[in-house]
Write a protein that holds these residues in place. Structure first.
Motif, mmCIF file in Angstrom:
data_model
loop_
_atom_site.group_PDB
_atom_site.id
_atom_site.type_symbol
_atom_site.label_atom_id
_atom_site.label_comp_id
_atom_site.label_asym_id
_atom_site.label_seq_id
_atom_site.Cartn_x
_atom_site.Cartn_y
_atom_site.Cartn_z
ATOM 1 N N TYR A 35 83.429 -2.415 13.476
ATOM 2 C CA TYR A 35 84.296 -1.257 13.696
ATOM 3 C C TYR A 35 85.379 -1.234 12.626
ATOM 4 O O TYR A 35 85.836 -2.280 12.162
ATOM 5 N N PRO A 43 89.557 2.099 17.077
ATOM 6 C CA PRO A 43 88.427 1.634 16.256
ATOM 7 C C PRO A 43 87.308 2.665 16.202
ATOM 8 O O PRO A 43 87.029 3.350 17.193
ATOM 9 N N PHE A 45 83.172 3.111 15.210
ATOM 10 C CA PHE A 45 81.931 2.359 15.083
ATOM 11 C C PHE A 45 81.316 2.531 13.705
ATOM 12 O O PHE A 45 81.191 3.660 13.207
ATOM 13 N N GLN A 48 75.699 -1.483 14.280
ATOM 14 C CA GLN A 48 75.311 -2.492 15.245
ATOM 15 C C GLN A 48 74.010 -3.134 14.792
ATOM 16 O O GLN A 48 73.074 -2.432 14.372
ATOM 17 N N ARG A 55 70.525 -1.381 14.642
ATOM 18 C CA ARG A 55 70.235 -0.619 15.846
ATOM 19 C C ARG A 55 71.089 0.649 15.946
ATOM 20 O O ARG A 55 70.805 1.520 16.765
ATOM 21 N N GLY A 56 72.118 0.735 15.142
ATOM 22 C CA GLY A 56 72.945 1.930 15.178
ATOM 23 C C GLY A 56 73.847 1.987 13.962
ATOM 24 O O GLY A 56 74.215 0.956 13.402
ATOM 25 N N LEU A 90 86.919 -4.861 12.409
ATOM 26 C CA LEU A 90 86.692 -5.673 13.595
ATOM 27 C C LEU A 90 85.203 -5.911 13.796
ATOM 28 O O LEU A 90 84.383 -5.012 13.634
ATOM 29 N N ARG A 94 78.069 -9.270 21.715
ATOM 30 C CA ARG A 94 77.809 -9.235 23.155
ATOM 31 C C ARG A 94 76.485 -9.919 23.438
ATOM 32 O O ARG A 94 75.613 -10.029 22.570
ATOM 33 N N GLY A 97 71.971 -6.963 27.236
ATOM 34 C CA GLY A 97 72.265 -6.067 28.354
ATOM 35 C C GLY A 97 73.284 -5.021 27.975
ATOM 36 O O GLY A 97 74.378 -5.342 27.504
ATOM 37 N N TYR A 98 72.916 -3.741 28.176
ATOM 38 C CA TYR A 98 73.808 -2.658 27.755
ATOM 39 C C TYR A 98 75.072 -2.594 28.596
ATOM 40 O O TYR A 98 76.048 -1.967 28.193
ATOM 41 N N GLN A 100 76.825 -5.180 29.286
ATOM 42 C CA GLN A 100 77.667 -6.313 28.904
ATOM 43 C C GLN A 100 78.769 -5.860 27.949
ATOM 44 O O GLN A 100 78.520 -5.093 27.013
ATOM 45 N N PRO A 101 79.998 -6.325 28.165
ATOM 46 C CA PRO A 101 81.097 -5.882 27.293
ATOM 47 C C PRO A 101 81.024 -6.524 25.916
ATOM 48 O O PRO A 101 80.428 -7.590 25.740
ATOM 49 N N GLN A 102 81.621 -5.862 24.966
ATOM 50 C CA GLN A 102 81.709 -6.408 23.632
ATOM 51 C C GLN A 102 82.985 -7.237 23.505
ATOM 52 O O GLN A 102 84.044 -6.858 23.997
ATOM 53 N N HIS A 103 82.866 -8.383 22.839
ATOM 54 C CA HIS A 103 83.979 -9.294 22.625
ATOM 55 C C HIS A 103 84.357 -9.242 21.150
ATOM 56 O O HIS A 103 83.500 -9.424 20.292
ATOM 57 N N PHE A 104 85.633 -9.012 20.886
ATOM 58 C CA PHE A 104 86.098 -8.764 19.530
ATOM 59 C C PHE A 104 86.750 -9.988 18.894
ATOM 60 O O PHE A 104 87.405 -10.788 19.582
#
Lengths: 113, 116
Positions: A35, A43, A45, A48, A55-56, A90, A94, A97-98, A100-104
């Protein structure tokens, strides 16, 4: 366990140069996202990656590229730097699993002169 | 496409007072909702998340948020703030359907400024 680690923490470049930013995800996390956070904004995007595949991709020019390595670490590359590329970059990881939160990580502060 | 609106760029509040930070979102699909906090010179730390089920979710540091589907809102609240809560707070959404990516769409942030 260590969190998401990014290097370097700060970087100063001049217009036209190239930069490589690095990210190590939390152990066991296969998904890595990048990000860009411009001062005073949320932030945005950029990319990914999951299992070494893109993937993105966000709305960023082709000067921005990234890759993920077999150990799931990642690099963000920016070519032909512009003043507008000055930002906090940044990295987030993660687990599968969609939901699941992202950890920065704490980010890399890039300044373009 | 999704978007997130945080109408308040800055919220000043006295220590031990309650606070509410507002977040509204727009999406054509179902979303997951998140609140992150960013302290100076640091990355983002997850405060709480809404995935499904109870619309009232509790997070770390005494924060909670309520999901309101009809108003497409996810406001963050704390009954009594501390000086240490001074930080930038970001609301974010991601596409529940997933697809190829669960990228986060962030609001512009709200600076919570706690005064003694």
């Amino acid at each position: 366990d260590a969190g998401v680690t990014q290097s370097p923490t700060h970087l100063i470049k001049t217009r036209g140069q190239h930069v490589t930013l690095r990210c190590s995800p939390i152990s066991g996390h296969k998904s890595v996202s990048w990000y860009q956070q411009v001062l005073g904004q949320g932030p945005q995007f950029i990319f990914q990656y999951y299992e070494k595949e893109e993937r993105g991709r966000g709305n960023f020019p082709d000067r921005f590229s990234a890759r993920q390595f077999p150990n799931y670490s990642s690099e963000l590359n920016v070519n032909a730097l512009l003043l507008g590329d000055s930002a906090l970059y940044l990295c987030a990881s993660r687990t599968d699993g969609y939901d699941q939160p992202q950890h920065f990580g704490d980010g890399t502060r890039l300044s373009i002169l | 496409a999704q978007s997130v609106t945080q109408l308040d760029s800055q919220v000043p509040v006295f220590e031990e007072a309650p606070v509410e930070l507002r977040c509204n979102y727009s999406s054509s699909v179902s979303v997951y909702l998140f609140w992150y906090v960013q302290y100076p010179n640091q990355g983002l730390q997850l405060l709480l998340k809404y995935l499904s089920g109870s619309t009232l979710v509790k997070g770390i540091n005494g924060f909670e948020a309520e999901f309101n589907k009809s108003q497409t809102s996810f406001h963050l609240r704390k009954p009594s703030v501390h000086i240490s809560d001074t930080a930038e707070y970001f609301c974010a959404v991601s596409d529940r359907a997933g697809g190829a990516t669960n990228k986060l769409i962030f609001g512009t942030g709200t600076l919570l400024a706690v005064q003694p």
